[in-house]
Design an enzyme around this catalytic site. Structure first.
Site, mmCIF file in Angstrom:
data_model
loop_
_atom_site.group_PDB
_atom_site.id
_atom_site.type_symbol
_atom_site.label_atom_id
_atom_site.label_comp_id
_atom_site.label_asym_id
_atom_site.label_seq_id
_atom_site.Cartn_x
_atom_site.Cartn_y
_atom_site.Cartn_z
ATOM 1 N N ASP A 1 -11.956 1.797 32.312
ATOM 2 C CA ASP A 1 -10.725 1.476 31.586
ATOM 3 C C ASP A 1 -10.351 0.023 31.802
ATOM 4 O O ASP A 1 -9.891 -0.663 30.893
ATOM 5 C CB ASP A 1 -9.574 2.358 32.082
ATOM 6 C CG ASP A 1 -9.726 3.796 31.602
ATOM 7 O OD1 ASP A 1 -10.717 4.085 30.896
ATOM 8 O OD2 ASP A 1 -8.856 4.614 31.948
ATOM 9 N N ALA A 2 -10.532 -0.433 33.054
ATOM 10 C CA ALA A 2 -10.139 -1.814 33.355
ATOM 11 C C ALA A 2 -10.994 -2.794 32.570
ATOM 12 O O ALA A 2 -10.505 -3.813 32.073
ATOM 13 C CB ALA A 2 -10.272 -2.073 34.852
ATOM 14 N N ASP B 1 -9.665 -2.718 29.101
ATOM 15 C CA ASP B 1 -8.421 -3.485 29.029
ATOM 16 C C ASP B 1 -8.705 -4.981 29.018
ATOM 17 O O ASP B 1 -8.024 -5.755 28.350
ATOM 18 C CB ASP B 1 -7.510 -3.155 30.213
ATOM 19 C CG ASP B 1 -6.903 -1.761 30.082
ATOM 20 O OD1 ASP B 1 -7.010 -1.182 28.991
ATOM 21 O OD2 ASP B 1 -6.338 -1.268 31.078
ATOM 22 N N SER C 1 6.437 -22.910 16.269
ATOM 23 C CA SER C 1 5.367 -23.531 17.030
ATOM 24 C C SER C 1 5.667 -25.033 17.118
ATOM 25 O O SER C 1 6.736 -25.467 16.701
ATOM 26 C CB SER C 1 4.075 -23.251 16.273
ATOM 27 O OG SER C 1 3.006 -23.680 17.022
ATOM 28 N N LEU C 2 4.740 -25.808 17.634
ATOM 29 C CA LEU C 2 4.988 -27.243 17.785
ATOM 30 C C LEU C 2 3.901 -28.056 17.110
ATOM 31 O O LEU C 2 2.747 -27.654 17.082
ATOM 32 C CB LEU C 2 5.003 -27.627 19.268
ATOM 33 C CG LEU C 2 6.205 -27.224 20.111
ATOM 34 C CD1 LEU C 2 5.946 -27.544 21.564
ATOM 35 C CD2 LEU C 2 7.453 -27.941 19.625
ATOM 36 N N ARG D 1 6.028 -13.479 21.459
ATOM 37 C CA ARG D 1 6.273 -14.294 20.269
ATOM 38 C C ARG D 1 5.694 -13.636 19.023
ATOM 39 O O ARG D 1 6.276 -13.699 17.957
ATOM 40 C CB ARG D 1 5.654 -15.676 20.469
ATOM 41 C CG ARG D 1 5.732 -16.529 19.250
ATOM 42 C CD ARG D 1 5.357 -17.966 19.530
ATOM 43 N NE ARG D 1 5.493 -18.739 18.321
ATOM 44 C CZ ARG D 1 4.522 -18.959 17.439
ATOM 45 N NH1 ARG D 1 3.333 -18.454 17.655
ATOM 46 N NH2 ARG D 1 4.733 -19.647 16.350
ATOM 47 N N GLU E 1 8.583 -19.197 28.838
ATOM 48 C CA GLU E 1 7.139 -19.040 28.952
ATOM 49 C C GLU E 1 6.848 -18.246 30.225
ATOM 50 O O GLU E 1 7.234 -18.665 31.320
ATOM 51 C CB GLU E 1 6.519 -20.445 29.049
ATOM 52 C CG GLU E 1 5.061 -20.497 28.768
ATOM 53 C CD GLU E 1 4.734 -20.533 27.267
ATOM 54 O OE1 GLU E 1 5.659 -20.472 26.431
ATOM 55 O OE2 GLU E 1 3.532 -20.609 26.960
ATOM 56 N N TYR F 1 13.353 -22.390 28.479
ATOM 57 C CA TYR F 1 13.556 -23.756 28.003
ATOM 58 C C TYR F 1 14.335 -23.887 26.709
ATOM 59 O O TYR F 1 14.474 -24.983 26.190
ATOM 60 C CB TYR F 1 12.215 -24.485 27.867
ATOM 61 C CG TYR F 1 11.187 -23.738 27.047
ATOM 62 C CD1 TYR F 1 10.133 -23.070 27.674
ATOM 63 C CD2 TYR F 1 11.266 -23.674 25.665
ATOM 64 C CE1 TYR F 1 9.190 -22.375 26.937
ATOM 65 C CE2 TYR F 1 10.338 -22.979 24.922
ATOM 66 C CZ TYR F 1 9.296 -22.335 25.567
ATOM 67 O OH TYR F 1 8.367 -21.636 24.839
ATOM 68 N N LYS G 1 11.503 -33.507 23.349
ATOM 69 C CA LYS G 1 12.501 -32.911 22.457
ATOM 70 C C LYS G 1 13.672 -33.874 22.301
ATOM 71 O O LYS G 1 14.113 -34.459 23.293
ATOM 72 C CB LYS G 1 13.031 -31.605 23.070
ATOM 73 C CG LYS G 1 11.960 -30.582 23.327
ATOM 74 C CD LYS G 1 12.510 -29.324 23.997
ATOM 75 C CE LYS G 1 11.350 -28.346 24.204
ATOM 76 N NZ LYS G 1 11.765 -27.141 24.923
ATOM 77 N N LYS H 1 -0.418 -33.267 23.802
ATOM 78 C CA LYS H 1 -1.460 -32.438 24.407
ATOM 79 C C LYS H 1 -2.427 -33.294 25.199
ATOM 80 O O LYS H 1 -2.907 -34.303 24.679
ATOM 81 C CB LYS H 1 -2.246 -31.715 23.303
ATOM 82 C CG LYS H 1 -1.497 -30.567 22.687
ATOM 83 C CD LYS H 1 -1.783 -29.284 23.448
ATOM 84 C CE LYS H 1 -1.314 -28.060 22.704
ATOM 85 N NZ LYS H 1 -2.178 -27.437 21.801
ATOM 86 N N CYS I 1 -32.602 -8.046 45.257
ATOM 87 C CA CYS I 1 -31.746 -9.114 45.758
ATOM 88 C C CYS I 1 -32.545 -10.422 45.801
ATOM 89 O O CYS I 1 -33.627 -10.458 46.388
ATOM 90 C CB CYS I 1 -31.236 -8.756 47.142
ATOM 91 S SG CYS I 1 -30.388 -10.130 47.956
HETATM 92 S S1 IVH Z 1 9.346 -25.769 22.746
HETATM 93 C C1 IVH Z 1 10.828 -24.709 18.681
HETATM 94 N N1 IVH Z 1 9.009 -26.155 25.315
HETATM 95 O O1 IVH Z 1 4.070 -24.202 23.702
HETATM 96 C C2 IVH Z 1 10.459 -24.997 20.099
HETATM 97 N N2 IVH Z 1 7.366 -24.891 24.136
HETATM 98 O O2 IVH Z 1 2.622 -25.085 21.157
HETATM 99 C C3 IVH Z 1 9.037 -24.742 20.332
HETATM 100 N N3 IVH Z 1 5.566 -24.036 25.533
HETATM 101 O O3 IVH Z 1 4.645 -21.473 21.644
HETATM 102 C C4 IVH Z 1 8.657 -24.562 21.713
HETATM 103 N N4 IVH Z 1 6.299 -24.873 27.435
HETATM 104 O O4 IVH Z 1 4.806 -21.062 24.091
HETATM 105 C C5 IVH Z 1 8.511 -25.605 24.195
HETATM 106 N N5 IVH Z 1 8.855 -26.537 27.591
HETATM 107 C C6 IVH Z 1 8.362 -25.993 26.474
HETATM 108 C C7 IVH Z 1 7.173 -25.241 26.464
HETATM 109 C C8 IVH Z 1 6.698 -24.707 25.271
HETATM 110 C C9 IVH Z 1 5.357 -24.151 26.860
HETATM 111 C C10 IVH Z 1 4.675 -23.326 24.605
HETATM 112 C C11 IVH Z 1 5.374 -22.300 23.761
HETATM 113 C C12 IVH Z 1 5.011 -22.615 22.344
HETATM 114 C C13 IVH Z 1 3.865 -23.537 22.491
HETATM 115 C C14 IVH Z 1 3.853 -24.484 21.303
#
Ligand code: IVH
Length: 683
Positions: free
Chosen positions: A40-41, A44, A89-90, A143, A179, A231, A300, A324, A418
């Site tokens: 099972d593990a 999974d 997303s970003l 999400r 997160e 966050y 941000k 990134k 072995c």
């Molecule tokens: S802001 C609308 N802040 O990165 C705001 N995201 O590529 C969008 N993530 O899905 C997210 N640390 O899971 C934000 N300090 C942080 C974050 C963060 C990790 C992840 C998050 C998001 C992904 C976007």
């Protein structure tokens, strides 16, 4: 079709397809034919790996993916939750210029004003939405596709960093985003345990976190040492009097922290894009020092009014960008597949690679985990493979590019004997690893001695891999009991061993005689007996002889010791070789008992604490002090609570504690209980 449609690399697409096929196949065997071929593990783990790929590359997720289907308890499913606000997303920036272009876009949109930023580490984990009503945690969701996620409330509720109740006056309805992640140390420990138990390993901390949250049994999640940084305030309705809504992201983070969430203390304010760029640079250098895995930074716009003005596209907000770091992933060729032998005889295949640069180091080897892993991915000598580094010590092979495979290379076959001692290597049903059956196999002996000497075991300073190899090849030791007969003269005669080092090593070995039974039991390397089980057994039985005499049932009756550990301990002590070893260790003067727990260390043992309001030290620190003294910290007041520690602006927990007659401590009383003077903090 384009090679990397929608940003999904080819290897990921192939692997996802392959995983779906495998999951399909094994579900059929399990449900329809009642003849499972894997545990099972292991099953999974396939689902978790697919889930990990789908969350990393959402374009891979299909509506009929096995990660979303009912699976009779094997592949868990969760009720869908529609997010009140989409979890966007970003956009990404991979270099400085892209960051500056983002800043120009932002300022142009806002009409040329100055813009301040908040810079936050981008944690590589699982994005979740947490909803609170009346200050209580009511729902937690993954999400998902951003609009609809999965209801994982029961699992998230087991995470200490997800408060059951908010600490302080909070909006009537509050939804936050954060997160969930697995700190690197927990990740490594988890994989080590799994390797020891012959279970498939998690590829990286993110998969481990995702797999731990998507569990049908919350107890599994609870056992996984997860953390969560929050966050973003997604939604807040009904602000309490005297608590104005935050005007900036920075204020929002401060508020979240006050409410009892974990907020990353690496978050920074930046007055301009120059400072953002500077922070990104400085941070990359420190990236490897952090206790968790970070795949970049998020910048941000600080002002929430400006954020609102900027708005969002359907995919991502215009007020934020992810910077990134270069992917820690590389392509290279497999020169050979070697097999190493561990302490329990487990054979582990390892890819020898054409050296390649990866995340700042040259990589020449990568883990292949176990023979199933090699078989499932069909890794062959000569193949081009993708290797990733995800915080582990050794990188791993995650995918094979079969299209570049040279002609005529046969599939890899696990050795039937072995590779070190030539004894038979057998695979026991239900285990992922094949094992060498010869307990005196030199490779096993070496690993057993190394484990014996390791820090959490007998902690013998100066007895590392090189020394052990020297001792073995000089014929000075054949097992751990031999260590206690070594003399300074014998050691001094070894090449490259100075008299002083010989003395130090003998002294370190002597000191290890005094280690308590809990350490000794762990050091013996009994399968399934980790530090925790060793401590439990030592405390319960007090002396090794009582454990030796205990029956399987008596062992299994010990709280926290299940049938698997009990069976393993019983059969370990039933072996005549174990008897001989224990007798020799006794003769060598090793301690065989467990001292009664020192009262000072467990001052708060068995006591349960809840904290509310703001203390003069960070809450995490207060919690750490309680735990260090043996106490427990929980998120909400109940009849089981012994003490409520109250800071300034306490929350609703205070009233509840009064109702239940729980002892209430102000900060001074709390410090007194910890045995700390008033001035501790000032000094
Ligand atoms: S802001 C609308 N802040 O990165 C705001 N995201 O590529 C969008 N993530 O899905 C997210 N640390 O899971 C934000 N300090 C942080 C974050 C963060 C990790 C992840 C998050 C998001 C992904 C976007």
């Amino acid at each position: 079709m384009a090679e990397e449609a929608e940003g999904v690399p080819e290897w990921a697409r192939r692997r996802a397809e392959e995983l779906r096929r495998l999951i399909e196949h094994h579900s059929r065997l399990y449900y329809l034919e009642d003849a499972p071929e894997i545990t099972d593990a292991e099953f999974d783990a396939l689902v978790a790996e697919l889930g990990g790929l789908e969350s990393r590359y959402p374009a891979l997720a299909t509506p009929d993916s096995p990660t979303r289907r009912v699976g009779g308890g094997v592949a868990p499913t969760f009720a869908p939750v529609r997010h009140p606000v989409p979890l966007l997303s970003l956009d990404n920036a991979t270099d400085e210029e892209a960051l500056r272009a983002f800043d120009r876009r932002v300022r142009r949109w806002l009409g040329g004003v100055e813009v301040g930023y908040v810079v936050e580490p981008k944690i590589d984990g699982l994005s979740v939405a947490l909803e609170y009503q009346g200050g209580r945690f009511v729902r937690g969701a993954t999400r998902g596709d951003g609009e609809t996620g999965e209801d994982v409330t029961a699992n998230l509720a087991t995470i200490a960093a997800v408060p059951a109740e908010l600490g302080g006056p909070a909006p009537e309805r509050l939804v936050v985003r954060g997160e969930v992640f697995m700190p690197l140390a927990s990740f490594r420990a988890l994989n080590e345990r799994r390797a020891e138990e012959g279970l498939p390993l998690f590829a990286n901390p993110r998969n481990a976190a995702a797999g731990s949250v998507r569990q049908s049994d919350p107890r599994v999640t609870a056992s996984r040492a997860l953390d969560c940084f929050v966050y973003q305030i997604l939604l807040a309705e009904g602000w309490p009097p005297g608590r104005p809504a935050p005007a900036t992201q920075w204020e929002a983070l401060a508020l979240l922290s006050e409410l009892g969430f974990h907020v990353n203390d690496e978050n920074r304010k930046a007055a301009s894009i120059d400072e953002v760029v500077e922070l990104c640079r400085a941070f990359e250098a420190r990236r490897d020092e952090l206790a968790y895995q970070v795949d970049g930074l998020v910048a941000k716009v600080d002002s929430l009014a400006q954020q609102a003005e900027l708005g969002a596209t359907s995919h991502s907000p215009r007020w934020a960008i992810a910077f990134k770091y270069p992917a820690e992933e590389a392509r290279t060729r497999v020169l050979a597949i070697e097999v190493s032998v561990g302490r329990t005889g487990a054979l582990t295949p390892l890819a020898v690679l054409e050296p390649v640069r990866l995340a700042g180091t040259t990589v020449a080897r990568a883990s292949l985990h176990n023979e199933d892993y090699v078989r499932q991915r069909d890794v062959r000598v000569g193949d081009w493979v993708t290797v990733v580094k995800a915080g582990e010590v050794i990188p791993q092979v995650v995918a094979v590019d079969a299209s570049r495979r040279p002609e005529g290379v046969p599939p890899w076959e696990p050795p039937r004997t072995c590779p070190v001692c030539g004894a038979e290597a057998v695979r026991i049903e239900g285990e992922a690893a094949r094992r060498c059956v010869n307990a005196s196999c030199p490779a096993q002996v070496r690993e057993r001695i190394l484990h014996w000497a390791s820090r959490p075991a007998m902690d013998i300073d100066g007895l590392g891999a090189r020394r052990v190899d020297e001792l073995l090849s000089a014929g000075l030791v054949r097992d751990v009991a031999d260590l206690y007969r070594l003399t300074v003269a014998e050691l001094g005669a070894l090449p490259r061993m100075a008299e002083k080092s010989a003395q130090n090593l003998v002294a370190a070995i002597q000191r290890s005689r005094e280690r308590p039974l809990s350490r000794l039991l762990y050091a013996l390397g009994i399968r399934y007996v980790g530090e925790r089980a060793a401590a439990t057994l030592a405390r319960h039985f007090g002396h090794i002889d009582r454990i030796r005499r205990a029956s399987r049932d008596e062992l299994a009756a010990v709280p926290d010791v299940g049938p698997v550990i009990a069976g393993s301990v019983a059969s370990f002590f039933a072996q005549p070789e174990t008897d001989r070893l224990v007798e020799r260790l006794k003769e060598a003067g090793l301690r065989m008992d467990e001292p009664a727990a020192a009262p000072a260390a467990g001052l708060l043992a068995g006591k349960t604490f809840v904290l509310t309001g703001t203390l003069s030290i960070p809450r995490s620190q207060a919690e750490a002090r309680i735990r260090a003294l043996g106490g427990r910290v929980t998120g909400s007041v109940s009849r089981a609570t012994d003490y409520l520690v109250v800071g300034s602006e306490p929350g609703s927990k205070l009233a509840r504690a009064r109702e239940l007659g729980v002892t209430i401590l102000d900060e001074a009383a709390f410090r007194a209980l910890l045995g700390e003077g008033k001035d501790d903090r000032a000094s």
